[in-house]
Design a protein around this motif. Structure first.
Motif, short mmCIF file in Angstrom:
data_model
loop_
_atom_site.label_atom_id
_atom_site.label_comp_id
_atom_site.label_asym_id
_atom_site.label_seq_id
_atom_site.Cartn_x
_atom_site.Cartn_y
_atom_site.Cartn_z
N ARG A 167 0.83 -1.21 0.00
CA ARG A 167 0.00 0.00 0.00
C ARG A 167 0.86 1.26 0.00
O ARG A 167 0.51 2.26 -0.63
CB ARG A 167 -0.92 0.00 1.21
N THR A 168 1.99 1.21 0.69
CA THR A 168 2.89 2.36 0.71
C THR A 168 3.53 2.58 -0.65
O THR A 168 3.73 3.72 -1.09
CB THR A 168 3.98 2.15 1.78
N ALA A 169 3.85 1.50 -1.33
CA ALA A 169 4.58 1.59 -2.60
C ALA A 169 3.70 2.10 -3.74
O ALA A 169 4.18 2.84 -4.62
CB ALA A 169 5.15 0.22 -2.96
N VAL A 170 2.43 1.73 -3.75
CA VAL A 170 1.55 2.10 -4.86
C VAL A 170 0.94 3.47 -4.59
O VAL A 170 0.26 3.67 -3.58
CB VAL A 170 0.44 1.05 -5.07
N THR A 171 1.20 4.41 -5.50
CA THR A 171 0.70 5.78 -5.37
C THR A 171 0.09 6.22 -6.70
O THR A 171 0.02 5.45 -7.66
CB THR A 171 1.84 6.74 -4.99
N ASP A 172 -0.31 7.48 -6.76
CA ASP A 172 -0.86 8.00 -8.01
C ASP A 172 0.19 8.10 -9.11
O ASP A 172 -0.16 8.30 -10.28
CB ASP A 172 -1.50 9.37 -7.77
N ARG A 173 1.49 7.96 -8.75
CA ARG A 173 2.53 7.96 -9.77
C ARG A 173 2.77 6.56 -10.33
O ARG A 173 3.50 6.41 -11.32
CB ARG A 173 3.84 8.51 -9.20
N THR A 174 2.17 5.57 -9.73
CA THR A 174 2.36 4.20 -10.20
C THR A 174 1.62 4.00 -11.51
O THR A 174 0.40 4.18 -11.59
CB THR A 174 1.82 3.19 -9.16
N ARG A 175 2.38 3.62 -12.53
CA ARG A 175 1.77 3.33 -13.82
C ARG A 175 1.55 1.82 -14.00
O ARG A 175 0.56 1.40 -14.58
CB ARG A 175 2.66 3.87 -14.95
N ILE A 176 2.50 1.01 -13.49
CA ILE A 176 2.43 -0.44 -13.63
C ILE A 176 2.74 -1.09 -12.29
O ILE A 176 3.70 -0.71 -11.61
CB ILE A 176 3.44 -0.95 -14.68
N ILE A 177 1.95 -2.08 -11.92
CA ILE A 177 2.30 -3.01 -10.85
C ILE A 177 2.72 -4.30 -11.56
O ILE A 177 1.92 -4.93 -12.26
CB ILE A 177 1.13 -3.28 -9.89
N LEU A 178 3.99 -4.65 -11.41
CA LEU A 178 4.56 -5.79 -12.13
C LEU A 178 4.61 -6.99 -11.20
O LEU A 178 5.29 -6.96 -10.16
CB LEU A 178 5.97 -5.42 -12.63
N VAL A 179 3.88 -8.03 -11.56
CA VAL A 179 3.68 -9.18 -10.68
C VAL A 179 4.29 -10.42 -11.32
O VAL A 179 3.96 -10.78 -12.45
CB VAL A 179 2.18 -9.42 -10.43
N ASN A 180 5.19 -11.08 -10.60
CA ASN A 180 5.77 -12.35 -11.05
C ASN A 180 5.30 -13.44 -10.09
O ASN A 180 5.75 -13.52 -8.95
CB ASN A 180 7.29 -12.23 -11.03
N ASP A 181 4.38 -14.29 -10.57
CA ASP A 181 3.75 -15.29 -9.71
C ASP A 181 3.39 -16.50 -10.56
O ASP A 181 2.59 -16.36 -11.50
CB ASP A 181 2.49 -14.69 -9.08
N PRO A 182 3.99 -17.68 -10.27
CA PRO A 182 5.04 -18.00 -9.30
C PRO A 182 6.30 -17.17 -9.51
O PRO A 182 6.62 -16.81 -10.64
CB PRO A 182 5.30 -19.49 -9.52
N HIS A 183 7.03 -16.96 -8.41
CA HIS A 183 8.04 -15.92 -8.37
C HIS A 183 9.46 -16.45 -8.54
O HIS A 183 9.85 -17.44 -7.95
CB HIS A 183 7.93 -15.19 -7.02
#
Length: 402
Positions: A167-183
């Motif tokens: 929650r702290t990392a994602v802000t209005d400047r976040t354009r992409i949340i990059l998810v690697n799962d399985p990691h």
């Protein structure tokens, strides 16, 4: 000396490969591979199989070559593969895709990731949230785009992201949340709570989600749930996978990206100026693989589980604390019990091929500069080799503790 600047420096700096003088330095992967060769070590640093894939897939490639499928395929990829990807997503996850508009074939998952990042970012005001440690190409691609990487730590021993950190990392400047799962490199799989929070935050901050799911069929505990299947996720998610890991054909470099047509079109606009097209005879072969019976995918996961457990037993016998992976090829161990005074995991891995006859990679190779202290005793071992090779590595590791 000729001074060269530009995009390569941004990429190398993002990947942590520039010396203080601005010179390109060898990757630790190259160092350790060379040491493994010198000392005839079992190389568990390399994240690719030492076995060929299923005969049906290999034979299909040979048939395609002999049938003249050797020229440029269509820019979006051959219809047979795009249709196979759409069928696969429906078969395993209940996702319905238009193969003509919502699937794009790429030169492996790495090109799909890079093209997506370049297509969707707009410079230094944009941020990309990643889960650290992370696959090393992420940082280089984000740096090429001129954007900023924002890591969310996966902390030992659970290696699961903390939702408050997210929650702290994602802000209005976040354009992409990059998810690697399985990691990769940890082998963790994200909980339902984390996946749901990623979608909620993407909506809250109008971010896009890009997922790297190349290990989707190498799941040893639980089951894989693509984020695109969650309520409210599909319209803002690009899903990436490839045939390399699933069909033991990493050298073919056949991957794909799927999702909303407008986002796929944006990726295509960049991708066509990278590789243009790739792997014509390999595309119908991977399509054959995607249509293999369920038993193939079940056996693949069962074999990987056996090798994971065999390697884990050797690591425990060596005196290491082990994080048992739920998915992927990889097992992370805390090797502090074998570190000499003043030594860290990178020193340990450089010496391991000669000392023990096994090669592995320090987890610090997968973190941003300045974030290494938290991972300074962690090492990634790959269990994607033949069972007899894993058994020999486990024997050597266990013997090293005596």
């Amino acid at each position: 000396m000729l001074h060269i600047s530009g995009a390569w420096q941004r990429a190398a700096r993002g990947a942590g490969l520039l010396s203080p003088d601005g010179d390109l330095t060898p990757t630790i992967f190259a160092e350790i591979t060379a040491a493994a060769v010198r000392h005839d070590a079992v190389n568990l640093g390399q994240g690719f199989p030492d076995e060929d894939g299923p005969s049906e897939v290999l034979d299909a490639a040979l048939t395609a070559i002999r049938s003249g499928v050797n020229q440029y395929p269509p820019g979006r990829g051959m219809p047979v593969l795009r249709e196979a990807v759409a069928d696969h997503q429906h078969r395993f996850y209940g996702v319905d895709l238009d193969p003509d508009r919502e699937v794009l074939v790429t030169a492996g998952a790495t090109e799909a990731l890079t093209a997506a990042i370049l297509a969707l970012l707009d410079g230094s005001d944009d941020e990309v949230v990643v889960f650290e440690p992370f696959y090393d190409s992420y940082a280089a691609a984000v740096a090429l785009a001129g954007a900023r990487l924002v890591p969310v730590p996966l902390r030992w021993p659970g290696l699961e992201p903390d939702v408050d950190d997210l929650r702290t990392a994602v802000t209005d400047r976040t354009r992409i949340i990059l998810v690697n799962d399985p990691h990769n490199p940890t082998g963790t799989m994200f909980s339902a709570e984390v996946r749901e929070e990623i979608v909620r935050l993407a909506h809250l901050h109008d971010a896009l989600i890009v997922t790297d799911e190349v290990y989707e069929h190498l799941v040893m505990s639980g089951s894989h749930t693509p984020i695109a299947t969650l309520p409210g996720a599909a319209e803002r998610t690009l899903t990436i996978s490839s045939g390399g890991k699933t069909f033991r054909t990493t050298g073919w470099k056949v991957g794909w990206i799927s999702g909303p047509a407008d986002l796929v079109d944006a990726v295509l606009a960049v991708k066509q100026y990278l590789t243009y097209v790739n792997g014509a005879p390999f595309q119908p072969a991977i399509a054959v693989g995607l249509g293999l019976p369920d038993r193939y995918f079940e056996d693949l996961a069962a074999t990987q589980r056996e090798r994971r457990d065999l390697l884990g037993a050797g690591l425990v016998a060596a005196g290491f604390e082990v994080s048992t992976p739920a998915g992927s090829y990889f097992t992370v161990a805390d090797v502090r019990s074998m570190l000499a005074e003043g030594e860290d995991a990178a020193d340990f891995c450089r010496a391991l091929p000669e000392r023990v006859g096994v090669a592995a990679i320090p987890v610090t190779a997968f973190v941003t500069p300045g974030h290494g202290a938290e991972y300074a005793t962690l090492v990634r071992f790959a269990s994607c080799k033949r069972t007899d090779v894993i058994a020999e590595a486990a024997r050597r590791l266990a013997a090293s503790a005596r």
